[in-house]
Design a protein around this motif. Structure first.
Motif, PDB file in Angstrom:
ATOM      1  N   THR A 153     -22.619 -17.933  30.414  1.00  0.00           N
ATOM      2  CA  THR A 153     -21.825 -16.703  30.461  1.00  0.00           C
ATOM      3  C   THR A 153     -20.346 -17.002  30.257  1.00  0.00           C
ATOM      4  N   ASP A 154     -19.868 -18.102  30.869  1.00  0.00           N
ATOM      5  CA  ASP A 154     -18.482 -18.529  30.642  1.00  0.00           C
ATOM      6  C   ASP A 154     -18.237 -18.730  29.150  1.00  0.00           C
ATOM      7  N   TRP A 155     -19.187 -19.398  28.493  1.00  0.00           N
ATOM      8  CA  TRP A 155     -19.021 -19.725  27.076  1.00  0.00           C
ATOM      9  C   TRP A 155     -18.979 -18.455  26.220  1.00  0.00           C
ATOM     10  N   LYS A 156     -19.842 -17.496  26.524  1.00  0.00           N
ATOM     11  CA  LYS A 156     -19.854 -16.230  25.771  1.00  0.00           C
ATOM     12  C   LYS A 156     -18.519 -15.499  25.917  1.00  0.00           C
ATOM     13  N   LEU A 157     -17.983 -15.516  27.120  1.00  0.00           N
ATOM     14  CA  LEU A 157     -16.678 -14.886  27.347  1.00  0.00           C
ATOM     15  C   LEU A 157     -15.593 -15.592  26.545  1.00  0.00           C
ATOM     16  N   LEU A 158     -15.582 -16.916  26.606  1.00  0.00           N
ATOM     17  CA  LEU A 158     -14.586 -17.689  25.868  1.00  0.00           C
ATOM     18  C   LEU A 158     -14.666 -17.396  24.372  1.00  0.00           C
ATOM     19  N   MET A 159     -15.873 -17.358  23.821  1.00  0.00           N
ATOM     20  CA  MET A 159     -16.037 -17.098  22.391  1.00  0.00           C
ATOM     21  C   MET A 159     -15.533 -15.711  22.016  1.00  0.00           C
TER      22      MET A 159
END
Length: 229
Positions: A153-159
């Motif tokens: 979820t962190d990664w999706k937000l960052l992207m």
């Protein structure tokens, strides 16, 4: 699916281009003035701007220059002006290409497709933003030479943020980035919760963020520039 912002004050042309782009599978945000176009650009995720030079409330050249100060989004001019000085001015303002009126829809679509494909091919695996380095293929984030432990979820937000730095992303847009479900049934507070968790990992001071800023009533914005390495 790519998002295209079309800024053209001639109603029939605006409608014709919009319909053609939609049939080609693009999402189109349509405007007829500098002010309307800038507002749509600031509140939506845009991959390509198609802009007339002569607009009722100003010049597309000035709009391009303004957008270029904050974004490297693709920019294509539609213009009846075809002298060398006009072309040079457009490029100096930050345009990527131009189409001279009158033009065929097939030529316009081909040029748009080529522009978008070129950017996809040249996209780097490594992005530097502030003190963070993101390795896209490995889904890895490094801060001050230390690897940060992040969740999917962190990664999706960052992207969602680094693909469109300086763009205001609404809570609904971020929800759609996080969950592949009907967001009408997802609590928008989930966005705030996940952003708070991400801030705790990437911000020097989570209570005074420098990366992810709140924009009251609109959503969130990634304040740092993003540089492909």
């Amino acid at each position: 699916m790519k998002n295209i912002l079309l800024i053209e004050d001639e109603d029939n042309l605006n409608r014709g281009i919009s319909l053609k782009l939609q049939k080609e599978g693009y999402t189109v945000f349509s405007a007829a003035s500098v002010a309307e176009g800038l507002s749509l650009f600031q509140t939506n995720t845009i991959d390509l701007v198609i802009c007339d030079i002569g607009l009722p409330d100003g010049s597309g050249l000035d709009l391009c220059s303004s957008i270029r100060q904050k974004s490297d989004v693709l920019f294509l001019f539609l213009t009846a002006l075809d002298t060398e000085i006009d072309m040079i001015t457009g490029y100096e303002m930050g345009a990527d290409d131009y189409v001279t009126k009158p033009f065929s829809m097939s030529v316009l679509i081909s040029k748009i497709s080529a522009m978008l494909k070129r950017t996809e091919k040249t996209t780097s695996n490594v992005v530097k933003t502030g003190e963070l380095i993101l390795y896209i293929n490995e889904k890895r984030v490094v801060k001050d030479n230390d690897v940060i432990s992040i969740t999917p979820t962190d990664w999706k937000l960052l992207m969602a943020f680094i693909e469109h730095p300086h763009h205001i992303l609404s809570r609904k847009q971020l929800l759609e980035s996080l969950w592949d479900v009907n967001t009408d049934y997802v609590d928008e507070n989930a966005v705030a919760v996940n952003i708070r968790r991400l801030r705790e990992k990437i911000e020097p001071d989570p209570s005074n963020p420098v990366y992810i800023k709140n924009v009251r009533g609109l959503g969130y914005v990634w304040e740092m520039g993003c540089e492909r390495q």
